[in-house]
Design an enzyme around this catalytic site. Structure first.
Site, PDB file in Angstrom:
ATOM      1  CB  THR A  19      38.159  35.278  48.101  1.00 48.38           C
ATOM      2  OG1 THR A  19      38.885  34.151  47.572  1.00 48.38           O
ATOM      3  CG2 THR A  19      36.838  35.376  47.377  1.00 48.38           C
ATOM      4  NE  ARG A  20      45.524  32.944  48.230  1.00 45.21           N
ATOM      5  CZ  ARG A  20      46.490  32.502  47.435  1.00 45.21           C
ATOM      6  NH1 ARG A  20      46.172  31.831  46.335  1.00 45.21           N
ATOM      7  NH2 ARG A  20      47.754  32.719  47.706  1.00 45.21           N
ATOM      8  CG  MET A  21      43.382  40.313  46.555  1.00 45.35           C
ATOM      9  SD  MET A  21      45.186  40.398  46.580  1.00 45.35           S
ATOM     10  CE  MET A  21      45.464  42.160  46.689  1.00 45.35           C
ATOM     11  CE  LYS A  22      42.836  36.982  55.312  1.00 47.91           C
ATOM     12  NZ  LYS A  22      43.743  36.266  54.432  1.00 47.91           N
ATOM     13  CG  ASN A 234      46.848  34.712  43.322  1.00 47.24           C
ATOM     14  OD1 ASN A 234      45.901  34.933  42.586  1.00 47.24           O
ATOM     15  ND2 ASN A 234      47.940  34.085  42.908  1.00 47.24           N
TER      16      ASN A 234
END
Length: 254
Positions: A19-22, A234
């Site tokens: 999710t932190r890769m957006k 991440n």
């Protein structure tokens, strides 16, 4: 040229969305220098274990399978819900070939890991007749990483995640890379003995270290030299850093 080892299987953890890769794209499909990051890890696994590779997939299963299957032979294990690294390995165990006696566990978002480093890990593990060997590295800023706990007899007693670490444990500079070599029977038995009693409410693969120590199994760590090999991706910022590191490796400046 064939694989380095005949009795080794490799499990690659590749189920996360990141999710932190957006991004809606599965994390391991993000490109590093024009190639999906998972393929760097698969290449390393192939050199070590040939076709005895199991990918744990979750998000965008078909896309991940398509990318990998065009590149290498592998089996796939589906992790429907991401309930931790221990759960991911449990999903993969039924796919491990019967002839494999030991299992290397790799992370699909750590593309700089080399076959030489994994060979050193496996050889150290086999030479010392261990049940489990953790690949560790010392870094100056260990915040955010699991710390490797070693007693006065130089035995590994466990790995504590950042969220569960005491202030004293957070001072430890030796961190877990998330890469292991484990004897197959011990791996299967120890995964049945861990629980979700931790800050994340997940099955931590790292907890099998404490199980091994408690049961007086042979548990050890191999200290690796190049911390850059274990840089996990991440976020988009991590991706840029790894691309820079990989470009320098290719040019021979690292």
């Amino acid at each position: 040229m064939g694989p380095l080892f005949e009795n080794i299987a490799v499990i690659i953890l590749a189920a996360g969305l990141g999710t932190r890769m957006k991004s809606q794209k599965a994390k391991v499909l993000h490109l590093v220098l024009g190639q999906p990051m998972i393929l760097y890890v698969v290449d390393t696994a192939v050199q070590v274990a040939g076709k005895d590779i199991i990918l744990v997939v979750g998000h965008q299963v078909e896309q991940v399978r398509k990318v990998v299957s065009e590149h290498a032979l592998a089996e796939y294990a589906y992790q429907e819900r991401q309930l931790g690294t221990g759960h991911a390995v449990l999903c993969a165990l039924p796919q491990v070939p019967a002839h494999s006696e030991h299992i290397v566990i790799l992370c699909g978002d750590v593309p700089m890991i080399t076959a030489d480093t994994i060979r050193n890990l496996v050889e150290d593990h086999l030479d010392r007749e261990r049940d489990i060997t953790v690949l560790a590295v010392e870094i100056d800023k260990p915040a955010g990483y699991g710390r490797v706990l070693i007693n006065v007899d130089n035995q590994v007693t466990g790995i504590v995640e950042e969220a569960d670490a005491t202030n004293e444990e957070k001072k430890i500079r030796m961190i877990n890379t998330g890469i292991y070599c484990v004897e197959k029977t011990f791996l299967a038995e120890s995964l049945q003995k861990i629980d979700t009693d931790n800050a994340q409410g997940e099955l931590y693969l790292t907890d099998i270290i404490a199980v091994g120590h408690r049961e007086k199994k042979a548990v050890g760590a191999l200290l690796a030299g190049d911390e850059h090999e274990f840089y996990g991706i991440n976020s988009k910022e991590d991706l840029e850093i790894v691309e820079g590191l990989m470009q320098r490796r290719r040019s021979g400046s690292t």
